[in-house]
Design an enzyme around this catalytic site. Structure first.
Site, PDB file in Angstrom:
ATOM      1  N   HIS A 313      33.419  14.686  39.103  1.00  0.00           N
ATOM      2  CA  HIS A 313      33.750  14.209  37.752  1.00  0.00           C
ATOM      3  C   HIS A 313      34.372  15.369  36.985  1.00  0.00           C
ATOM      4  O   HIS A 313      33.978  16.513  37.142  1.00  0.00           O
ATOM      5  CB  HIS A 313      32.472  13.746  37.022  1.00  0.00           C
ATOM      6  CG  HIS A 313      32.751  12.871  35.859  1.00  0.00           C
ATOM      7  ND1 HIS A 313      33.060  13.366  34.624  1.00  0.00           N
ATOM      8  CD2 HIS A 313      32.805  11.523  35.755  1.00  0.00           C
ATOM      9  CE1 HIS A 313      33.267  12.368  33.795  1.00  0.00           C
ATOM     10  NE2 HIS A 313      33.131  11.239  34.443  1.00  0.00           N
ATOM     11  N   ASP A 371      30.155   5.531  39.677  1.00  0.00           N
ATOM     12  CA  ASP A 371      30.734   4.574  40.626  1.00  0.00           C
ATOM     13  C   ASP A 371      30.051   4.590  41.981  1.00  0.00           C
ATOM     14  O   ASP A 371      30.326   3.709  42.807  1.00  0.00           O
ATOM     15  CB  ASP A 371      32.227   4.888  40.806  1.00  0.00           C
ATOM     16  CG  ASP A 371      32.990   4.611  39.520  1.00  0.00           C
ATOM     17  OD1 ASP A 371      33.563   5.552  38.944  1.00  0.00           O
ATOM     18  OD2 ASP A 371      32.937   3.460  39.061  1.00  0.00           O
TER      19      ASP A 371
END
Ligand code: SDX
Length: 437
Positions: A313, A371
């Site tokens: 991320h 996710d």
């Protein structure tokens, strides 16, 4: 924001005069250096492709501390909201800045439920698509098409119109996503039911048929509601920045949200949950847990473009707090559905454990993101893989709208127009065709 006592002084080794730049402090997170006058004073731009060190705006909606793995919506920790609130309360909070009391929540839910139907003409847009069209292609078209149906709420600079378009978008996205699914399945559309919860209504529009009554499974209803909460907003991510830039031209809110839907589709962003599940399917098909080592080797191989989808991320350099909550939801749903031996879930947990102990991931501070588990829980409750990102878009619509409204309400906002470092050809003369070699 308040000015800091400390200033930034920019000096140049070529003897150009140095300049002072103001520094502002927010209520949390890094300070910012105000470079708005830099070009005017120095004739130079800053350079930051991918915006690794650039704050595009000031915002009071969502705060992320990537090192701590902290996520706050209007100051409330996601861990508390996901357990103590539902998605409608979270929408109210993100839109208006405070959690609603019982009366405010009831009125908000009533307003949203009055707008869950879409214009009957919308169904004819779907007929233009093949039945196997990707739901995100359909959704991008349908959301943009909403601009044509609500001429009374397309003026971004009118607060009342911004508010009703927000309600319409939050109310209609579930209907549009369910229509895309039903069209793909070749089944009749199910009209919304205003006596059901937001998640329960979405479930019925997705999985009910006119042939029999449908009662939402409360475990799945709660799990979906939590999935919506976890995806509701996330500061200036790619699709939110797209919505802000698009709306900064003064276009209507439906067009700006359609731009956000299109951006979210990418596998590096909201499309990662679909890509993550397809990755798990591939590892499973190749032999499952026994082949994880081989897969991880490919991920670490500089010459391969293979990435561990659902990991890493731009901001979180610690565990994404949403991933932890999503994993809990996964456990709850799989247990409730008697799927605790789901091979994909076991594979995902093994993959997570191996990756978190591998130096490649440790050095790069790569942790599971939202996710990584969202695909497994959505698959378990019957959502087709191709619909995962459409559900992410459904949930993120409230965040996009709130961020758009915050920008438009900021008296300092201007149309976004970045500059560039030009590396192309200097001016040159056109040769007539006959003289070109
Ligand atoms: C979302 O921004 C948001 O807030 C987004 C989001 C939201 O709610 O809006 O949180 C939703 O988009 C979550 C992210 C979903 N994407 C994925 O899971 C796709 C896989 N992840 C990567 O593509 C990547 O981690 C990104 C895109 C998420 C972040 O990319 P960055 O910050 O630009 O990081 P990078 O590409 O510069 O990577 C740094 C290093 C590189 O290695 P080196 O070149 O330094 O050797 O880490 C490596 C990368 O190769 N790396 C990975 C990796 N992610 C980064 N290596 C293997 N697998 C990965 N997943």
């Amino acid at each position: 924001m308040k000015s800091s006592e400390v200033k930034a002084t920019l000096s140049f080794s070529d003897g150009s005069p140095s300049i002072e730049l103001p520094i502002y402090q927010g209520s949390a997170g890094p300070d910012v250096i105000d470079i708005r006058k830099l070009y005017g004073q120095t004739g130079k731009f800053t350079y930051d492709p991918g915006f690794l060190s650039t704050a595009s705006c000031n915002s009071a909606i969502t705060f992320i501390d990537g090192d701590k793995g902290e996520l706050l919506y209007r100051g409330y920790p996601i861990e508390q909201l996901a357990v103590q609130c539902d998605y409608m309360e979270t929408c109210y909070l993100i839109l208006y800045g405070e959690l609603p009391n019982a009366a405010q929540k009831q009125e908000f839910v009533r307003r949203v439920s009055q707008h869950t139907m879409v214009n009957e003409q919308m169904q004819f847009f779907l007929r233009g698509f093949r039945r196997d069209a990707h739901p995100m292609a359909v959704l991008t078209g349908l959301v943009g098409a909403m601009s044509a149906f609500y001429p009374d709420s397309i003026n971004l600079h009118d607060v009342a119109q911004r508010d009703i378009s927000a309600i319409r978008l939050i109310a209609k996205l579930p209907t549009l996503v369910a229509m895309a699914y039903k069209y793909n399945m070749g089944q009749p559309y199910m009209y919304p039911r205003n006596d059901l919860s937001y998640a329960g209504n979405f479930m019925r529009m997705m999985w009910a048929t006119p042939c029999e009554e449908y009662v939402p499974n409360p475990v799945i209803e709660r799990a979906l509601d939590r999935i919506f909460i976890l995806h509701a907003d996330h500061e200036q991510n790619a699709s939110t920045s797209t919505v802000r830039l698009c709306a900064s031209s003064g276009t209507n809110p439906f067009a700006a949200i359609a731009a956000g839907v299109a951006c979210l589709w990418g596998p590096a962003h909201g499309g990662a949950n679909e890509a993550c599940l397809n990755m798990l399917y591939e590892i499973e098909a190749a032999g499952g847990v026994a082949r994880i080592g081989e897969f991880i080797a490919k991920v670490k191989d500089k010459n391969s473009s293979v990435r561990l989808m659902g990991f890493g991320h731009r901001v979180y350099k610690n565990y994404d707090p949403r991933a932890k909550l999503m994993r809990e939801t996964c456990h709850e749903v799989l247990d409730a559905l008697g799927l605790h031996n789901d091979p994909l879930f076991k594979l995902a947990m093994t993959l997570e454990k191996i990756a978190l102990e591998d130096d490649y991931f440790i050095q790069r501070k790569l942790y599971p993101n939202v996710d990584f588990y969202s695909g497994i829980v959505q698959k378990a409750i019957g959502v087709p893989v191709s619909l995962f990102t459409a559900i992410f878009a459904l949930a993120r619509t409230v965040g996009w709208i709130a961020q758009l409204n915050e920008m438009i309400a900021d008296p300092e906002y201007k149309i976004g127009r970045p500059r560039q470092l030009f590396t192309g050809s200097p001016a040159r003369q056109v040769l007539p065709l006959a003289q070109r070699a």
